[in-house]
Design a protein around this motif. Structure first.
Motif, PDB file in Angstrom:
ATOM      1  N   UNK A  41     111.121  83.626  90.798  1.00 41.23           N
ATOM      2  CA  UNK A  41     110.951  85.148  91.924  1.00 41.23           C
ATOM      3  C   UNK A  41     110.061  84.232  93.196  1.00 41.23           C
ATOM      4  N   UNK A  42     109.150  83.835  93.102  1.00 47.44           N
ATOM      5  CA  UNK A  42     108.632  83.815  94.450  1.00 47.44           C
ATOM      6  C   UNK A  42     108.891  82.642  95.526  1.00 47.44           C
ATOM      7  N   UNK A  43     109.699  81.382  94.266  1.00 51.83           N
ATOM      8  CA  UNK A  43     110.310  80.452  95.362  1.00 51.83           C
ATOM      9  C   UNK A  43     111.800  81.010  95.840  1.00 51.83           C
ATOM     10  N   UNK A  48     113.980  81.961 100.910  1.00 49.77           N
ATOM     11  CA  UNK A  48     114.607  83.640 101.979  1.00 49.77           C
ATOM     12  C   UNK A  48     113.206  83.500 103.652  1.00 49.77           C
ATOM     13  N   UNK A  49     111.770  83.131 103.218  1.00 48.81           N
ATOM     14  CA  UNK A  49     110.890  83.290 104.576  1.00 48.81           C
ATOM     15  C   UNK A  49     111.374  81.849 104.854  1.00 48.81           C
ATOM     16  N   UNK A  50     111.084  80.640 104.155  1.00 48.94           N
ATOM     17  CA  UNK A  50     111.719  79.478 105.248  1.00 48.94           C
ATOM     18  C   UNK A  50     112.528  78.883 106.052  1.00 48.94           C
ATOM     19  N   UNK A  64     101.814  82.777 106.818  1.00 47.78           N
ATOM     20  CA  UNK A  64     102.480  84.268 105.957  1.00 47.78           C
ATOM     21  C   UNK A  64     103.473  82.635 105.050  1.00 47.78           C
ATOM     22  N   UNK A  65     104.420  82.565 105.537  1.00 46.70           N
ATOM     23  CA  UNK A  65     105.279  81.171 105.026  1.00 46.70           C
ATOM     24  C   UNK A  65     104.226  80.443 104.237  1.00 46.70           C
ATOM     25  N   UNK A  66     103.843  79.680 104.760  1.00 48.53           N
ATOM     26  CA  UNK A  66     102.874  79.118 104.248  1.00 48.53           C
ATOM     27  C   UNK A  66     102.169  79.469 102.841  1.00 48.53           C
ATOM     28  N   UNK A  70     102.625  77.825  99.158  1.00 50.53           N
ATOM     29  CA  UNK A  70     100.903  77.917  98.447  1.00 50.53           C
ATOM     30  C   UNK A  70     101.945  78.186  96.849  1.00 50.53           C
ATOM     31  N   UNK A  71     101.444  79.538  97.546  1.00 47.36           N
ATOM     32  CA  UNK A  71     101.755  80.945  95.624  1.00 47.36           C
ATOM     33  C   UNK A  71     102.717  80.506  94.517  1.00 47.36           C
ATOM     34  N   UNK A  72     103.494  80.147  95.205  1.00 49.02           N
ATOM     35  CA  UNK A  72     104.746  79.784  94.683  1.00 49.02           C
ATOM     36  C   UNK A  72     104.754  78.221  93.760  1.00 49.02           C
ATOM     37  N   UNK A  73     104.268  77.314  94.238  1.00 52.37           N
ATOM     38  CA  UNK A  73     104.161  76.323  93.711  1.00 52.37           C
ATOM     39  C   UNK A  73     102.836  76.325  92.993  1.00 52.37           C
TER      40      UNK A  73
END
Length: 128
Positions: A41-43, A48-50, A64-66, A70-73
């Motif tokens: 979900x985070x990825x 989408x944000x990227x 926020x994008x970064x 980082x949280x998704x990774x």
């Protein structure tokens, strides 16, 4: 003859239902699957944000994008590590290996898509 076959079939013992011996390993296997879902979900949110940032950047949006990237990774890597920990015991092996393998695959695909997006952004930003 028929009675002998019936007696033989009744004598065959069915294997007992598998009992979980190590609840921690079974829990870690399930946890790796849940972390895999959260990472996925985070990825998707990060991609989408990227791509939103790629085509219509707004001031102040990059941190926020970064952070989401980082949280998704990190969540994906934690899911892989938890799956590997679960795979060390027989009770968590199936779910652990499944979570680890799928998590690594999603991280590779996420990395490739992110790399493509940031490379595309760099190509658009380069002077002609």
């Amino acid at each position: 003859m028929l009675q002998d076959l019936l007696d033989e079939a009744a004598a065959v013992e069915r294997p007992a239902r598998r009992v979980v011996h190590d609840r921690r390993a079974a829990f870690l296997g399930a946890l790796s699957i849940w972390l895999l879902g959260a990472a996925l979900v985070l990825q998707v949110l990060s991609l989408v944000q990227q791509f939103s940032y790629l085509f219509a950047p707004r001031p102040g949006e990059l941190p926020i994008v970064i952070a989401v990237l980082a949280t998704a990774v990190i969540v994906g890597l934690v899911g892989v590590v938890v799956g590997c920990m679960a795979a060390t015991k027989a009770d968590g092996r199936r779910a652990g290996v499944f979570g680890s393998a799928l998590g690594l695959g999603f991280l590779v695909l996420f990395g490739a898509a992110s790399w493509f997006g940031w490379g595309f952004l760099g190509a658009l930003s380069a002077p002609i």
